[in-house]
Design a protein around this motif. Sequence first.
Motif, PDB file in Angstrom:
ATOM      1  N   ILE A  11      30.975 -38.359  92.578  1.00  0.00           N
ATOM      2  CA  ILE A  11      31.879 -38.979  91.625  1.00  0.00           C
ATOM      3  C   ILE A  11      31.575 -40.477  91.588  1.00  0.00           C
ATOM      4  N   PHE A  12      31.309 -40.989  90.413  1.00  0.00           N
ATOM      5  CA  PHE A  12      30.959 -42.408  90.268  1.00  0.00           C
ATOM      6  C   PHE A  12      32.074 -43.194  89.591  1.00  0.00           C
ATOM      7  N   ASP A  13      32.434 -44.317  90.201  1.00  0.00           N
ATOM      8  CA  ASP A  13      33.157 -45.341  89.477  1.00  0.00           C
ATOM      9  C   ASP A  13      32.188 -45.912  88.437  1.00  0.00           C
ATOM     10  N   VAL A  14      32.699 -46.558  87.412  1.00  0.00           N
ATOM     11  CA  VAL A  14      31.836 -47.018  86.320  1.00  0.00           C
ATOM     12  C   VAL A  14      31.653 -48.537  86.315  1.00  0.00           C
ATOM     13  N   ASN A  15      32.739 -49.275  86.114  1.00  0.00           N
ATOM     14  CA  ASN A  15      32.626 -50.731  85.979  1.00  0.00           C
ATOM     15  C   ASN A  15      32.232 -51.380  87.298  1.00  0.00           C
ATOM     16  N   GLU A  16      31.149 -52.097  87.272  1.00  0.00           N
ATOM     17  CA  GLU A  16      30.562 -52.833  88.390  1.00  0.00           C
ATOM     18  C   GLU A  16      29.776 -51.933  89.334  1.00  0.00           C
ATOM     19  N   THR A  17      30.121 -50.655  89.414  1.00  0.00           N
ATOM     20  CA  THR A  17      29.319 -49.722  90.198  1.00  0.00           C
ATOM     21  C   THR A  17      28.058 -49.352  89.423  1.00  0.00           C
ATOM     22  N   LEU A  18      28.239 -48.948  88.164  1.00  0.00           N
ATOM     23  CA  LEU A  18      27.119 -48.586  87.298  1.00  0.00           C
ATOM     24  C   LEU A  18      26.788 -49.677  86.285  1.00  0.00           C
ATOM     25  N   LEU A  19      27.820 -50.332  85.761  1.00  0.00           N
ATOM     26  CA  LEU A  19      27.639 -51.298  84.680  1.00  0.00           C
ATOM     27  C   LEU A  19      27.751 -52.732  85.185  1.00  0.00           C
ATOM     28  N   ASP A  20      26.838 -53.556  84.724  1.00  0.00           N
ATOM     29  CA  ASP A  20      26.811 -54.973  85.089  1.00  0.00           C
ATOM     30  C   ASP A  20      27.892 -55.717  84.311  1.00  0.00           C
ATOM     31  N   MET A  21      28.862 -56.257  85.023  1.00  0.00           N
ATOM     32  CA  MET A  21      29.991 -56.914  84.384  1.00  0.00           C
ATOM     33  C   MET A  21      29.781 -58.410  84.152  1.00  0.00           C
TER      34      MET A  21
END
Length: 229
Positions: A11-21
């Motif tokens: 299970i992946f978190d999205v913001n900052e885990t996958l996406l560059d903020m």
Amino acid sequence: MTIQKSKPVIIFDVNETLLDMSPLKKSINTLLGNEQGFRIWFGMLLLYSTVSNSINEYHDFGTIAAATLAMAATSMNKKVNEDEIKEALSTILTLQAYPDVEKGLKFLKDHGFRLVTLTNSPPQALKQQLLNSNLTDYFEQALSIDSLKKYKPEAETYLWAAKKLAATPQEMLMIAAHGWDIAGASHAGLSTGFIAREGQSLYTLSNKPNFQANDILAMAQLLVAFYSE
């Protein structure tokens, strides 16, 4: 926590885990006229999402984001209007994945792992983010807490995800770049993997993660090696 050796649902978190903020940070800092503006606002966003849980009064993440950005501006004696807030926050829909993400997700899928997202963002925002970052096809499901109306790190949120995936918490592994998410998932009985993105740290008063790496590709390699033993 004793970790099982069969492959978990990841299970992946999205913001900052996958996406560059970084673009959103720049946008918020510019709006607030302060280099710490984003950090102050994001802390308030997380705080008031948990307040939403506590008082059982749900508003979607975008609504709380706008309200807390206005609050942050007030606390910093900065005058902003609704249009400026909306424009600054719109950046979150156009974020791109870190360079390591697609390689890592592909490596995991090629080795037979089930991949899912679990985010506090509402479904339409999540859908747009995954489309813009070319990540949609890596995930069998894109879960948003909006269906449950309880924000992470509430334990109920992770248990709800387990039911949606027909899995037990012990059969799931939460990957996140936020100490609060790792703490919440671990408390709910999931295994955890911390992505040590720049500026992120673990909550040292909670359980240590089962795995830790600097990026998604490194985490993927670690997991494939561990679950192939």
